[in-house]
Design an enzyme around this catalytic site. Sequence first.
Site: not given
Length: 246
Positions: A141, A155
């Site tokens: 990501s 995250y």
Amino acid sequence: MARPLTVVTGGSRGIGAATCLRLAADGHDVVVGYVRDATAAESVAAGVREAGGRALTVRVDTSVEEDVERLFDLAEDRLGPVTGLVNNAAVTGPLGRLADADTADLRRVLDVNLLGTLLCARRAARLMTPRGSGAIVNVSSGAATLGSPGEYVHYAASKAGVDALTVGLSKELGPDGIRVNAVAPGLVETEMHTAMGDPDRPRRMAPGIPLRRSARPEEIAAAIAWLLSPDASYTTGTVLRVAGGR
């Protein structure tokens, strides 16, 4: 030549579903890993078959070692040697500051996003190494380098771990003929935003992206498919950012 066989975790929706369909169009047989929605997984599998590929759906929680072993066992028993892996399964937990996060949410994010990726990569390495070939693509990501303050730093931290895994494992497996790369998406139109409690997030954040829009899952799938393809035969240890310039 035999069709490549690729295992895609988190393959029932979003980037994972788009990747399964793109790979089928590119000539792959596909194992669709999913954790809850069997109907959605079967729909993706039907799309793979319509594109001319073989497909298998397997329910798997990638943070559970026994589930991961079963995923690869079924893939090899029913469809043949696994040649590729897309580590796509991931969770975020609710949006918010780290100080307000529940420990259970932190643990689940790390267990799925990092431990799950490690478990799947380990099993793939064990299968591919004796054969002298294979390709792994981890879905990271853009958050891994942005940190995502106020949203989900846990995250982001898990995805930074995925980036480190990608670089290290590529060097470890390169001599065995196995390539390991990652794709780092930015803002993508998927159901994940609703799951984290902010369905309007893609529209709200789009003005801050140089291309002024969020990505379609198919755009991320195209990058994943390239990294698995012969066109990327000299590419390994790369984290390919597909984030609209952010």
